[in-house]
Design a protein around this motif. Structure first.
Motif, short mmCIF file in Angstrom:
data_model
loop_
_atom_site.label_atom_id
_atom_site.label_comp_id
_atom_site.label_asym_id
_atom_site.label_seq_id
_atom_site.Cartn_x
_atom_site.Cartn_y
_atom_site.Cartn_z
N UNK A 91 -7.37 -5.82 7.30
CA UNK A 91 -5.82 -5.47 7.28
C UNK A 91 -5.53 -4.06 6.81
N UNK A 92 -6.20 -4.00 5.49
CA UNK A 92 -5.92 -2.52 4.90
C UNK A 92 -6.44 -1.35 5.94
N UNK A 93 -7.70 -1.62 6.48
CA UNK A 93 -8.23 -0.54 7.33
C UNK A 93 -6.94 -0.39 8.56
N UNK A 94 -6.48 -1.23 8.96
CA UNK A 94 -5.65 -1.23 10.15
C UNK A 94 -4.11 -0.78 9.74
N UNK A 95 -3.76 -1.09 8.51
CA UNK A 95 -2.46 -0.36 8.08
C UNK A 95 -2.71 1.23 7.71
N UNK A 96 -3.88 1.60 7.38
CA UNK A 96 -4.16 3.09 7.56
C UNK A 96 -4.18 3.61 8.95
#
Length: 169
Positions: A91-96
């Motif tokens: 989720x954090x990488x996709x938020x980036x």
């Protein structure tokens, strides 16, 4: 190993230009954050974020070199807006991915490149082998308490901009 620059050169040699570039990269790890090996977290960042950066960089350089036209489509995830437990680094990488798309759009506007468009699509669940054999792909580790999210509605992206609802598994 073939690089993004190598592939870009091959496409330009064959077709002469690139009108649309789709950055569709992603691996995941399912489980409690602290149970997932740190190497798997690092691989998620390497693939999901760095892979997308390499692609976006190549695409925007090409678009600007061919007169300032083109469309960059980044594939993010709904997980970037509604994080799901047991998929935190994903989720954090996709938020980036989502944030990078917004930032690139603003930079292009500031540079006067109004005919280069950047968009991010955010599917929920895409029909890939992840859902069938989650422990067998890349760094994906299936946590014993997860069921591969069976029962969630899946979407198949056909690569042409059309999403098809597949129903529940």
């Amino acid at each position: 190993m073939t690089t993004v620059a190598d592939r870009t050169g091959e496409v330009l040699d064959r077709f002469g230009s690139i009108d649309v570039w789709v950055n569709n990269v992603g691996v995941g790890a399912v489980g409690y954050f602290w149970d997932i090996p740190i190497e798997d977290h690092a691989r998620l960042v390497d693939v999901n974020l760095k892979g997308l950066i390499y692609g976006a960089h190549a695409a925007l350089r090409v678009f600007r070199s061919q007169g300032g036209r083109g469309t960059l489509v980044n594939v993010g995830s709904v997980d970037s807006a509604v994080p799901i437990a047991l998929q935190n680094t994903y989720a954090a990488t996709k938020a980036a991915v989502r944030s990078l798309g917004h930032s690139l759009s603003e930079e292009l506007r500031m540079a006067g490149d109004d005919d280069i468009k950047v968009g991010t699509i955010m599917p929920w669940a895409v029909d890939t082998p992840w859902w069938v054999r989650p422990g067998q792909h890349g760094c994906l580790r299936r946590h014993p308490r997860t069921d591969g999210r069976r029962g969630l509605p899946l979407t198949r992206f056909d690569g042409v901009g059309n999403c098809h609802r597949l129903g529940r598994r």
